[in-house]
Design a protein around this motif. Structure first.
Motif, PDB file in Angstrom:
ATOM      1  N   UNK A   1      -1.339   6.081 -10.929  1.00  0.00           N
ATOM      2  CA  UNK A   1      -2.668   6.159 -10.321  1.00  0.00           C
ATOM      3  C   UNK A   1      -2.666   7.012  -9.058  1.00  0.00           C
ATOM      4  N   UNK A   2      -3.823   7.524  -8.665  1.00  0.00           N
ATOM      5  CA  UNK A   2      -3.908   8.320  -7.435  1.00  0.00           C
ATOM      6  C   UNK A   2      -3.543   7.470  -6.219  1.00  0.00           C
TER       7      UNK A   2
ATOM      8  N   UNK B   1      -5.580  -0.112  -9.280  1.00  0.00           N
ATOM      9  CA  UNK B   1      -6.002  -0.286 -10.668  1.00  0.00           C
ATOM     10  C   UNK B   1      -6.129  -1.749 -11.065  1.00  0.00           C
ATOM     11  N   UNK B   2      -7.014  -1.989 -12.012  1.00  0.00           N
ATOM     12  CA  UNK B   2      -7.253  -3.332 -12.544  1.00  0.00           C
ATOM     13  C   UNK B   2      -6.284  -3.600 -13.689  1.00  0.00           C
ATOM     14  N   UNK B   3      -5.720  -4.810 -13.713  1.00  0.00           N
ATOM     15  CA  UNK B   3      -4.683  -5.182 -14.679  1.00  0.00           C
ATOM     16  C   UNK B   3      -5.107  -6.419 -15.450  1.00  0.00           C
TER      17      UNK B   3
ATOM     18  N   UNK C   1       2.802 -12.402 -14.148  1.00  0.00           N
ATOM     19  CA  UNK C   1       1.750 -12.613 -13.161  1.00  0.00           C
ATOM     20  C   UNK C   1       2.308 -12.622 -11.751  1.00  0.00           C
ATOM     21  N   UNK C   2       3.389 -13.365 -11.528  1.00  0.00           N
ATOM     22  CA  UNK C   2       3.974 -13.449 -10.185  1.00  0.00           C
ATOM     23  C   UNK C   2       4.417 -12.076  -9.696  1.00  0.00           C
ATOM     24  N   UNK C   3       4.992 -11.288 -10.604  1.00  0.00           N
ATOM     25  CA  UNK C   3       5.471  -9.955 -10.218  1.00  0.00           C
ATOM     26  C   UNK C   3       4.305  -9.039  -9.876  1.00  0.00           C
ATOM     27  N   UNK C   4       3.229  -9.104 -10.669  1.00  0.00           N
ATOM     28  CA  UNK C   4       2.070  -8.256 -10.400  1.00  0.00           C
ATOM     29  C   UNK C   4       1.416  -8.629  -9.076  1.00  0.00           C
ATOM     30  N   UNK C   5       1.254  -9.931  -8.830  1.00  0.00           N
ATOM     31  CA  UNK C   5       0.588 -10.380  -7.608  1.00  0.00           C
ATOM     32  C   UNK C   5       1.413 -10.082  -6.362  1.00  0.00           C
ATOM     33  N   UNK C   6       2.720  -9.919  -6.523  1.00  0.00           N
ATOM     34  CA  UNK C   6       3.577  -9.572  -5.385  1.00  0.00           C
ATOM     35  C   UNK C   6       3.488  -8.098  -5.026  1.00  0.00           C
ATOM     36  N   UNK C   7       2.766  -7.321  -5.835  1.00  0.00           N
ATOM     37  CA  UNK C   7       2.625  -5.888  -5.597  1.00  0.00           C
ATOM     38  C   UNK C   7       1.212  -5.598  -5.085  1.00  0.00           C
ATOM     39  N   UNK C   8       1.068  -5.088  -3.873  1.00  0.00           N
ATOM     40  CA  UNK C   8      -0.276  -4.849  -3.330  1.00  0.00           C
ATOM     41  C   UNK C   8      -1.021  -3.711  -4.008  1.00  0.00           C
ATOM     42  N   UNK C   9      -0.336  -2.906  -4.831  1.00  0.00           N
ATOM     43  CA  UNK C   9      -1.010  -1.758  -5.420  1.00  0.00           C
ATOM     44  C   UNK C   9      -1.943  -2.133  -6.576  1.00  0.00           C
TER      45      UNK C   9
END
Length: 228
Positions: free
Chosen positions: A63-64, A69-71, A82-90
């Motif tokens: 992504x730019x 982006x929405x996941x 889920x835990x891994x995604x939520x730990x990433x601010x991007x």
């Protein structure tokens, strides 16, 4: 004769009957296991491939700078993705679809909260308690990335109803939930050349597979494809 209890002896923590059959949460030592209709689904022993599912989707999306982006995560499971995604601010919005009420309960107020409590408390997170195949077919929502891990993969489904996800209509629904250029990432217990062909036939481009070595047997796999 009394059978000795060892660290490898599974302890059943919860057992429930639902509209899709029986689901069981077990603990084996410090590891939690989810069993569906007598078939092992997943446990908390590793989690590398579940985390890679999320990371591979983001890297393929590219992504730019500054965008969020929405996941959509298909399958809450033991909560690693889920835990891994939520730990990433991007990531921006993080929606997770889970049809089993018991699994949601185990995360909200049960033993699996130790994996997912912070992720569920994140304001970006939304839990959609519904069937993934039905949601993809009936929703008008759009996402930048779909990370799907609801079964053992396209060649080995634990639940017969999940076969529809890998069929042409299911893949078309995945494509329609993605914004143009969006990425589909599908976890599998083994690489599948036939599934790569099915993705191309469904109109996806940039189809490829990333493998995750395991201690024994064939590697886990993440199948990646982009909506043209």
């Amino acid at each position: 004769m009394t059978v000795p209890v060892t660290p490898d002896t599974p302890e059943t923590l919860d057992r429930r009957e639902g509209p899709y059959g029986e689901v069981v949460l077990r603990r084996r030592g410090t590891t939690y296991e989810i069993i569906a209709n007598g078939c092992f689904l997943m446990d908390t022993s590793d989690g590398r491939s579940e985390r890679m599912l999320v990371d591979a989707a983001y890297l393929a999306l590219d992504p730019p700078p500054g965008s969020r982006p929405a996941l959509l995560i298909g399958g809450l499971g033991v909560g690693f993705s889920l835990a891994h995604a939520a730990a990433r601010p991007h990531w921006g919005r993080i929606a997770v679809v889970e049809r089993e009420a018991a699994v949601v309960d185990w995360h909200r107020s049960g033993p699996l909260a130790e994996v997912s409590a912070a992720a569920l408390a994140d304001p970006r997170t939304e839990v959609l308690q519904t069937d993934l195949v039905a949601y993809l077919a009936g929703s008008a929502d759009r996402y930048d990335a779909l990370c799907l891990d609801i079964d053992n993969g396209p060649d080995w489904t634990v639940d017969e109803d999940n076969r529809g996800l890998y069929a042409p209509a299911g893949l078309a629904a995945c494509r329609d939930r993605l914004r143009p250029g969006g990425v589909l990432a599908v976890w599998s217990a083994q690489p599948s050349a036939a599934f790569e062909d099915a993705l191309r036939a469904a109109g996806f481009g940039d189809v490829r597979t990333q493998e995750v070595p395991v201690a024994r047997g064939v590697p886990d796999a993440v199948h990646l494809a982009r909506r043209r």
